[in-house]
Design an enzyme around this catalytic site. Sequence first.
Site, PDB file in Angstrom:
ATOM      1  N   ARG A 310       1.002  -1.281  -0.024  1.00  0.00           N
ATOM      2  CA  ARG A 310       0.140   0.097  -0.062  1.00  0.00           C
ATOM      3  C   ARG A 310       0.964   1.243  -0.047  1.00  0.00           C
ATOM      4  O   ARG A 310       0.478   2.315  -0.735  1.00  0.00           O
ATOM      5  CB  ARG A 310      -0.770  -0.012   1.176  1.00  0.00           C
ATOM      6  CG  ARG A 310      -1.922   0.858   1.195  1.00  0.00           C
ATOM      7  CD  ARG A 310      -3.125   0.979   2.143  1.00  0.00           C
ATOM      8  NE  ARG A 310      -4.020  -0.072   1.758  1.00  0.00           N
ATOM      9  CZ  ARG A 310      -5.175   0.475   1.054  1.00  0.00           C
ATOM     10  NH1 ARG A 310      -5.517   1.595   0.738  1.00  0.00           N
ATOM     11  NH2 ARG A 310      -6.518  -0.400   0.603  1.00  0.00           N
ATOM     12  N   GLU A 713      -9.882   5.931   7.395  1.00  0.00           N
ATOM     13  CA  GLU A 713      -8.421   6.158   7.320  1.00  0.00           C
ATOM     14  C   GLU A 713      -7.955   7.369   6.454  1.00  0.00           C
ATOM     15  O   GLU A 713      -7.186   8.041   6.923  1.00  0.00           O
ATOM     16  CB  GLU A 713      -7.736   5.083   6.598  1.00  0.00           C
ATOM     17  CG  GLU A 713      -7.710   3.687   7.442  1.00  0.00           C
ATOM     18  CD  GLU A 713      -7.287   2.544   6.581  1.00  0.00           C
ATOM     19  OE1 GLU A 713      -8.123   2.354   5.419  1.00  0.00           O
ATOM     20  OE2 GLU A 713      -6.198   2.113   6.979  1.00  0.00           O
TER      21      GLU A 713
HETATM   22  N1  MTE Z   1     -12.206   5.402  14.853  1.00  0.00           N
HETATM   23  C1  MTE Z   1     -12.283   5.036  16.080  1.00  0.00           C
HETATM   24  N2  MTE Z   1     -12.923   5.958  17.058  1.00  0.00           N
HETATM   25  N3  MTE Z   1     -11.625   4.035  16.528  1.00  0.00           N
HETATM   26  C2  MTE Z   1     -10.621   3.110  15.795  1.00  0.00           C
HETATM   27  O1  MTE Z   1     -10.126   2.322  16.199  1.00  0.00           O
HETATM   28  N4  MTE Z   1      -9.904   2.718  13.440  1.00  0.00           N
HETATM   29  C3  MTE Z   1      -9.541   3.290  12.112  1.00  0.00           C
HETATM   30  C4  MTE Z   1     -10.853   3.986  11.570  1.00  0.00           C
HETATM   31  N5  MTE Z   1     -11.495   4.789  12.484  1.00  0.00           N
HETATM   32  C5  MTE Z   1     -10.743   3.584  14.446  1.00  0.00           C
HETATM   33  C6  MTE Z   1     -11.471   4.480  13.914  1.00  0.00           C
HETATM   34  C7  MTE Z   1      -9.033   2.378  11.315  1.00  0.00           C
HETATM   35  S1  MTE Z   1      -7.450   1.808  11.132  1.00  0.00           S
HETATM   36  C8  MTE Z   1      -9.921   1.897  10.245  1.00  0.00           C
HETATM   37  S2  MTE Z   1      -9.483   0.751   8.978  1.00  0.00           S
HETATM   38  C9  MTE Z   1     -11.378   2.191  10.126  1.00  0.00           C
HETATM   39  O2  MTE Z   1     -11.737   2.743  11.288  1.00  0.00           O
HETATM   40  C10 MTE Z   1     -12.015   0.930  10.214  1.00  0.00           C
HETATM   41  O3  MTE Z   1     -13.627   1.033  10.507  1.00  0.00           O
HETATM   42  P1  MTE Z   1     -14.481   1.212   9.002  1.00  0.00           P
HETATM   43  O4  MTE Z   1     -13.951   0.438   8.154  1.00  0.00           O
HETATM   44  O5  MTE Z   1     -15.692   0.868   9.697  1.00  0.00           O
HETATM   45  O6  MTE Z   1     -14.200   2.481   8.810  1.00  0.00           O
HETATM   46 MO1  MOS Z   2      -7.040  -0.066   9.564  1.00  0.00          MO
HETATM   47  S1  MOS Z   2      -5.142   0.330   9.561  1.00  0.00           S
HETATM   48  O1  MOS Z   2      -7.150  -0.771   7.840  1.00  0.00           O
HETATM   49  O2  MOS Z   2      -7.299  -1.467  10.710  1.00  0.00           O
END
Ligand code: MTE
Ligand code: MOS
Length: 757
Positions: A310, A713
């Site tokens: 990535r 992200e």
């Molecule tokens: N937001 C919160 N509050 N806590 C989290 O741990 N993880 C992030 C993001 N936002 C996270 C977050 C990461 S690394 C990812 S990949 C995505 O949330 C995963 O959730 P989603 O695919 O439902 O967006």
């Molecule tokens: Mo998020 S780094 O893809 O869990």
Amino acid sequence: MPSGTSQSHDSAPLHVSGRAQYCDDIALPANALHAAFGLSRVAHGRVTSLDLAAVMESPGVAAIALPADIPGENNYGGAVHDDPIFADGLVQYAGQPLFAVAATSMRAARRAAQRAKIVIEPLPAILDIRAALAAESFVLPSHTMRRGDPRARLREAPRRLTTTVVIGGQDHFYLEGHIAVAVPQEDGAMLVHSSTQHPTEVQNIVAHALKEPANRIVVQCRRMGGGFGGKESQAALIAAAAAVLARKSGRPVKLRLDRDADMLMTGKRHDFIADCEAGFDDDGRLLALSVMLASRCGYSADLSGPVNDRAMFHVDNAYFLENVEITSHRCKTHTVSNTAFRGFGGPQGMMVIEALLDDIARTLGRDPLDIRRINLYGLGERNVTHYGQIVKGNLLPGIVDKLEHSSDYRRRREAVSRWNAAHPIIKRGLALTPVKFGISFTSTLFNQAGALLQVYTDGTVLLNHGGTEMGQGLHVKVAQVVATELGLPLSAIRITATDTSKVPNTSATAASSGSDLNGKAAQAAAVTIRQRLVDLACDTYGVAPRDVRFADGQVQIGEERQPFAALARAAHEARVPLSATGFYRTPDINWNKQTQSGVPFYYFAYGAAVAEVAVDTLTGESQLLRVDILHDVGRSLNPAIDLGQIEGGFLQGVGWLTSEELYWDGAGELRTHAPSTYKIPTARDWPAAARVELLPAAPNAVDSIYRSKAVGEPPLMLALSVFHAIRDACAACGPRGCLPHLPSPATPETVLRLIDA
Ligand code: MTE
Ligand code: MOS
């Protein structure tokens, strides 16, 4: 309509009142034990003696687990099986677990673990990226991506520059550390509560460790107190150790890491170095680029393959790279195994190109924004990525223009120059940086999801899907989808724990695709049930399907109107099933790792930010004065949640790039393993002036769930603007045209060192 409206997080009242149940809050049976790991303090060596007699005799101790106590495989590595649960003879990082002990209380277990007499004969340790490169020490084979003829174009380019970009790592610092509770069931089965983004992988690893078939292991996760990628692969270690102790003792075992153990034992964002050579013309247009990208992967592969892939995919960020060569080395070091972290290598790749464009601008004496703009992917031309995917629906030229105006960039650029001319000590800096982030797992197989929907005869709905809740608001978004499809109020839909016995073979909740995948799967399940109800209504009332409509908790059937619950009850009486599964696979994507060709991403998410900072040249401290963000979430499923993700992601990125510094000493011990030495941003770091906006009227060009876009992200990378604003302020300390080589994180020490130089 519930979907597309701002709805608070389904657990918000529970979160703020302390009633939300995390793994640690689950009531334990009376005979439960608590566990702790015994860790190596040596980075690389052979265990010559492991004397656990004092551990065993310590008060309250009930069981000890060593490699020999694992009935099956001593491994928690998902893709590559190179992660022992307990090091067996060879230790490969300081902090690696050697054994675990279970006792009647957490304190007793932790105290007992300290009593081990461990003798390790040290071996030479490789502790950083340069040392690993020199030794050709890699966890996975190196990769090269090439397009055009970068070597020849570099030679011919009118202008050239070489630079090294140094990019720091990051600890996840989720508020809830790693934890698992393993509860033995009858007949060899095991129930595991795990704080994990990937229940299916935990299930498989526990099954392999216990040598049980997958159908005897159930993994549940109601919620995590943050994951951020840190609980994608690494939760399996904690769950497997708890399960092994539970199997051995025959009692439930809870294993919760304290903050120090969590930081020492579990993987972090990869730090990178990039040696770059760029060729460009007098206008600052990039003609050719060569990048040697090397990352610290730690002692094992973990997710380093896809993370580094990535990074390679995102070296372009938002820019057209006509002639480019990227070589990626996945360095093996004797440090904890690096893992997923919000952005998954993308942020590091993007740092490289943003630093280069900044250097080019300063070499030419131009505003970096001008150089960024002329290198952006075009609309209809200059729009093919270096991996061959066409950038369709490119919103960036529009977003950058809009933000430049709404943030008053040009006027503020002049004001910053005037300020810097007049103020010798406090310097200001300004930067606008764009984000383009590819949405999908690059491994095509993971782009699938399942859901299970149950309607009860009182008209209420229970929803399960494969995604996990870590604070990001996935559950409320998916509930909104189901409410929309069934015409029910959001309050009629309930989502509970993610559970491998309800929806099997799921992907990690990661790559920001949780709502894209699970939203579509849940929609499919809801449509199935709705269709059955429509068929019943048509049969009963002799109307056509188009005359049956679901809205506001009611069903309109021709002239008749009845509560949804009445139709659900009628369906039950007519023996129509009220539960359904739903499944989704992302269409139109394919990526061939071998030939390095195809379409890895279903679409891109876009955004841009303008940051203004003040840097104190006497202390190196910087302050974020103002940020303006314009971010694309397609047609938002839930604007309130999306804004929260943008603000949180941005500030987490600011922490990565300005204050969060990981420091390993000369012996390979991590010295920053608590908040006393590791500084994450707090509410006080939020700038006094912040304007965060969703890009209006921008439905996703592809058929995503209600034309929304992933948001988890991408906003983290908006923080590149803050880093480059600090660089801008540093540049103001030197002569015109000077290139500030600022490594990240731009801590006060780092900034001061640069200014002094
Ligand atoms: N937001 C919160 N509050 N806590 C989290 O741990 N993880 C992030 C993001 N936002 C996270 C977050 C990461 S690394 C990812 S990949 C995505 O949330 C995963 O959730 P989603 O695919 O439902 O967006
Ligand atoms: Mo998020 S780094 O893809 O869990």
